[in-house]
Design a protein around this motif. Structure first.
Motif, PDB file in Angstrom:
ATOM      1  N   LEU A 260      84.789-112.449  28.519  1.00 13.08           N
ATOM      2  CA  LEU A 260      86.135-112.991  28.337  1.00 13.08           C
ATOM      3  C   LEU A 260      87.167-112.181  29.119  1.00 13.08           C
ATOM      4  CD1 LEU A 260      86.093-113.660  24.479  1.00 13.08           C
ATOM      5  CD2 LEU A 260      85.864-115.364  26.307  1.00 13.08           C
ATOM      6  N   GLY A 261      86.697-111.273  29.961  1.00 13.50           N
ATOM      7  CA  GLY A 261      87.614-110.440  30.728  1.00 13.50           C
ATOM      8  C   GLY A 261      88.060-109.187  30.014  1.00 13.50           C
ATOM      9  N   GLU A 262      87.495-108.906  28.843  1.00 16.18           N
ATOM     10  CA  GLU A 262      87.783-107.695  28.094  1.00 16.18           C
ATOM     11  C   GLU A 262      86.466-106.995  27.805  1.00 16.18           C
ATOM     12  OE1 GLU A 262      90.796-108.143  24.886  1.00 16.18           O
ATOM     13  OE2 GLU A 262      90.596-110.275  25.329  1.00 16.18           O
ATOM     14  N   SER A 263      86.476-105.668  27.857  1.00 20.15           N
ATOM     15  CA  SER A 263      85.224-104.923  27.751  1.00 20.15           C
ATOM     16  C   SER A 263      84.582-105.003  26.377  1.00 20.15           C
ATOM     17  CB  SER A 263      85.461-103.452  28.107  1.00 20.15           C
ATOM     18  OG  SER A 263      86.377-102.861  27.186  1.00 20.15           O
ATOM     19  N   HIS A 264      85.364-105.332  25.344  1.00 12.82           N
ATOM     20  CA  HIS A 264      84.840-105.294  23.983  1.00 12.82           C
ATOM     21  C   HIS A 264      84.873-106.652  23.280  1.00 12.82           C
ATOM     22  CE1 HIS A 264      89.137-105.196  23.420  1.00 12.82           C
ATOM     23  NE2 HIS A 264      88.985-105.368  22.117  1.00 12.82           N
TER      24      HIS A 264
ATOM     25  N   SER B 283      80.909-125.163  17.892  1.00 10.39           N
ATOM     26  CA  SER B 283      82.228-124.538  17.902  1.00 10.39           C
ATOM     27  C   SER B 283      82.079-123.118  18.426  1.00 10.39           C
ATOM     28  CB  SER B 283      82.818-124.524  16.485  1.00 10.39           C
ATOM     29  OG  SER B 283      84.085-123.912  16.462  1.00 10.39           O
ATOM     30  N   PRO B 284      83.042-122.627  19.239  1.00 11.42           N
ATOM     31  CA  PRO B 284      82.900-121.271  19.765  1.00 11.42           C
ATOM     32  C   PRO B 284      82.923-120.206  18.678  1.00 11.42           C
ATOM     33  CG  PRO B 284      84.943-122.310  20.546  1.00 11.42           C
ATOM     34  CD  PRO B 284      84.250-123.316  19.705  1.00 11.42           C
ATOM     35  N   CYS B 285      82.116-119.185  18.890  1.00 12.28           N
ATOM     36  CA  CYS B 285      82.106-118.018  18.015  1.00 12.28           C
ATOM     37  C   CYS B 285      82.551-116.834  18.851  1.00 12.28           C
ATOM     38  CB  CYS B 285      80.700-117.782  17.454  1.00 12.28           C
ATOM     39  SG  CYS B 285      80.577-116.341  16.363  1.00 12.28           S
ATOM     40  N   TRP B 286      83.609-116.147  18.396  1.00  9.01           N
ATOM     41  CA  TRP B 286      84.212-115.054  19.146  1.00  9.01           C
ATOM     42  C   TRP B 286      83.722-113.723  18.595  1.00  9.01           C
ATOM     43  CZ3 TRP B 286      86.009-117.586  23.041  1.00  9.01           C
ATOM     44  CH2 TRP B 286      86.576-118.846  22.854  1.00  9.01           C
ATOM     45  N   LEU B 287      83.350-112.822  19.474  1.00 11.07           N
ATOM     46  CA  LEU B 287      82.761-111.545  19.099  1.00 11.07           C
ATOM     47  C   LEU B 287      83.669-110.403  19.507  1.00 11.07           C
ATOM     48  CD1 LEU B 287      79.146-112.213  20.449  1.00 11.07           C
ATOM     49  CD2 LEU B 287      80.057-112.750  18.173  1.00 11.07           C
ATOM     50  N   GLU B 288      83.773-109.404  18.642  1.00  8.44           N
ATOM     51  CA  GLU B 288      84.547-108.208  18.961  1.00  8.44           C
ATOM     52  C   GLU B 288      83.762-106.984  18.521  1.00  8.44           C
ATOM     53  OE1 GLU B 288      88.965-106.194  18.293  1.00  8.44           O
ATOM     54  OE2 GLU B 288      88.598-108.292  17.773  1.00  8.44           O
ATOM     55  N   ALA B 289      83.627-106.016  19.417  1.00  5.33           N
ATOM     56  CA  ALA B 289      82.867-104.803  19.135  1.00  5.33           C
ATOM     57  C   ALA B 289      83.794-103.609  19.018  1.00  5.33           C
ATOM     58  CB  ALA B 289      81.831-104.551  20.227  1.00  5.33           C
ATOM     59  N   THR B 290      83.492-102.753  18.062  1.00  4.43           N
ATOM     60  CA  THR B 290      84.261-101.523  17.849  1.00  4.43           C
ATOM     61  C   THR B 290      83.303-100.338  17.875  1.00  4.43           C
ATOM     62  OG1 THR B 290      85.810-102.715  16.418  1.00  4.43           O
ATOM     63  CG2 THR B 290      85.837-100.305  16.316  1.00  4.43           C
TER      64      THR B 290
ATOM     65  N   ARG C  62      78.459 -89.048  16.020  1.00  7.21           N
ATOM     66  CA  ARG C  62      78.138 -87.881  15.207  1.00  7.21           C
ATOM     67  C   ARG C  62      76.971 -87.088  15.789  1.00  7.21           C
ATOM     68  NH1 ARG C  62      80.810 -88.309  10.358  1.00  7.21           N
ATOM     69  NH2 ARG C  62      81.647 -90.364   9.862  1.00  7.21           N
ATOM     70  N   THR C  63      76.144 -87.737  16.604  1.00  9.11           N
ATOM     71  CA  THR C  63      74.975 -87.091  17.198  1.00  9.11           C
ATOM     72  C   THR C  63      74.941 -87.423  18.673  1.00  9.11           C
ATOM     73  OG1 THR C  63      73.757 -87.353  15.117  1.00  9.11           O
ATOM     74  CG2 THR C  63      72.463 -86.855  17.084  1.00  9.11           C
ATOM     75  N   PRO C  64      74.808 -86.436  19.558  1.00 10.84           N
ATOM     76  CA  PRO C  64      74.734 -86.734  20.995  1.00 10.84           C
ATOM     77  C   PRO C  64      73.586 -87.696  21.305  1.00 10.84           C
ATOM     78  CG  PRO C  64      75.007 -84.373  20.629  1.00 10.84           C
ATOM     79  CD  PRO C  64      74.756 -84.980  19.282  1.00 10.84           C
ATOM     80  N   GLY C  65      73.879 -88.678  22.164  1.00 12.02           N
ATOM     81  CA  GLY C  65      72.857 -89.642  22.547  1.00 12.02           C
ATOM     82  C   GLY C  65      72.645 -90.765  21.568  1.00 12.02           C
ATOM     83  N   VAL C  66      73.387 -90.776  20.464  1.00  7.38           N
ATOM     84  CA  VAL C  66      73.270 -91.845  19.462  1.00  7.38           C
ATOM     85  C   VAL C  66      74.619 -92.519  19.329  1.00  7.38           C
ATOM     86  CG1 VAL C  66      72.803 -92.402  17.046  1.00  7.38           C
ATOM     87  CG2 VAL C  66      71.430 -90.657  18.219  1.00  7.38           C
ATOM     88  N   ILE C  67      74.651 -93.835  19.478  1.00  2.17           N
ATOM     89  CA  ILE C  67      75.900 -94.591  19.407  1.00  2.17           C
ATOM     90  C   ILE C  67      75.844 -95.574  18.245  1.00  2.17           C
ATOM     91  CG2 ILE C  67      76.385 -94.400  21.880  1.00  2.17           C
ATOM     92  CD1 ILE C  67      75.327 -97.268  22.176  1.00  2.17           C
ATOM     93  N   SER C  68      76.973 -95.753  17.604  1.00  2.00           N
ATOM     94  CA  SER C  68      77.107 -96.750  16.535  1.00  2.00           C
ATOM     95  C   SER C  68      78.229 -97.698  16.904  1.00  2.00           C
ATOM     96  CB  SER C  68      77.407 -96.081  15.190  1.00  2.00           C
ATOM     97  OG  SER C  68      76.312 -95.299  14.765  1.00  2.00           O
ATOM     98  N   THR C  69      77.972 -98.982  16.751  1.00  2.00           N
ATOM     99  CA  THR C  69      78.917-100.023  17.137  1.00  2.00           C
ATOM    100  C   THR C  69      78.949-101.087  16.058  1.00  2.00           C
ATOM    101  OG1 THR C  69      78.323 -99.654  19.455  1.00  2.00           O
ATOM    102  CG2 THR C  69      79.533-101.668  18.949  1.00  2.00           C
TER     103      THR C  69
END
Length: 311
Positions: free
Chosen positions: A206-210, A270-277, A282-289
């Motif tokens: 959608l032109g936005e990174s998240h 119907s469109p479904c819109w997604l947003e990630a945060t 807390r730990t190097p190399g581990v990501i939570s989204t």
């Protein structure tokens, strides 16, 4: 051919549990081979064969995709709902929540198929005569006798009269699938995960990174081996995995856990819109989204995914 050995129902090595019991119509997508009731009366063992190769589940960095465990669990719960709890085949099953964590190193593919065993304990089974059933289960999984993962699931089973009333004009799966939105553009493979194919892309930019629009390919036989009247939960888990990867900046990521809550049916037309945060690391190399989905101004699902980075 099905045979009985003691108290365990088994299927010859070239066979599978009947596809109707696991809600699949394409033989290559059916995974289960055996099940039995354990001595406590509320627990069962369910056995699955994971394939040596699969167009979706074995195309991820020489690892099985974590969603293969989610799909194995889904099939196992469908099987037990019908065989252990006498829920008729015409009832419609749906997840309310799905919370799982697994060991990434246990996902490494090998030169032969793998035997996965699920120990499933139902902690809640409530139902009314001619009404819906509400079930909760805890699962531990091993692969070739080595620890693989754990999960907690809450799910429902609605009889046709109740389900049709809930779903209204969307109850007919064939008609709903025919009304699915046309496919939008897909994120580049390097953004969504370098070894996923265009057919498996579930995020439209959608032109936005998240932020993205959910991209639903009803021709993808991993997600849609038959017509659905709504978007299945496995698509949302894959969207969370792809969103986490897209935001990570890493060359490779492997999801280690999903904590998902499904609030509403998500319609195909119907469109479904997604947003990630992204959440604080807390730990190097581990990501939570956290990924949330909205449709028609209502939140329809929320998923917290934790992944390991591999550069």
């Amino acid at each position: 051919m099905t045979v009985t050995t003691g108290s365990i129902m088994t299927i010859e090595s070239t066979q599978r549990v009947p596809m109707a019991l696991v809600r699949k119509t394409v033989a290559s997508q059916a995974l289960l081979t055996a099940w039995r009731r354990l001595g406590d009366g509320v627990s069962h063992t369910v056995v699955a064969n994971w394939p040596q190769t699969h167009g979706f589940y074995t195309s991820h960095h020489e690892l099985y995709h974590p969603l293969l465990l989610a799909e194995t669990i889904r099939q196992a719960l469908a099987l037990l709902s019908h065989t252990a709890y006498d829920i008729p085949l015409d009832h419609r099953l749906g997840w309310e929540s799905f919370d799982t964590s697994l060991i990434p190193t246990a996902l490494r593919t090998r030169s032969t198929p793998s035997v996965v065993r699920l120990t499933i304990t139902h902690t809640e089974v409530s139902r009314r005569r001619f009404g819906s059933a509400h079930l909760a289960a805890q699962i531990t999984a091993t692969r070739d006798k080595e620890p693989l993962g754990i999960a907690r699931i809450r799910y429902t089973a609605h009889p046709p009269a109740i389900y049709n009333r809930l779903r209204g004009d969307h109850a007919d799966a064939t008609a709903a699938t025919a009304r699915a939105l046309p496919l939008g553009p897909a994120l580049a493979p390097s953004v969504r995960g370098e070894q996923t194919s265009l057919d498996d892309a579930v995020l439209s930019p959608l032109g936005e990174s998240h932020r993205w629009q959910l991209r639903v390919n009803t021709a993808n036989r991993t997600f849609f081996d038959h017509d659905h009247d709504h978007i299945p939960g496995l698509v949302f888990l894959e969207a969370a995995a792809q969103a986490a990867h897209a935001l990570s900046g890493a060359r490779r990521t492997v999801p280690m856990s999903f904590d998902a809550h499904f609030d509403r049916y998500v319609e195909l037309d119907s469109p479904c819109w997604l947003e990630a945060t992204p959440l604080r690391r807390r730990t190097p190399g581990v990501i939570s989204t956290r990924l949330t989905g909205r449709q028609k101004d209502s939140e329809v699902f929320s998923i917290l995914v934790t992944a390991s980075e591999y550069n």
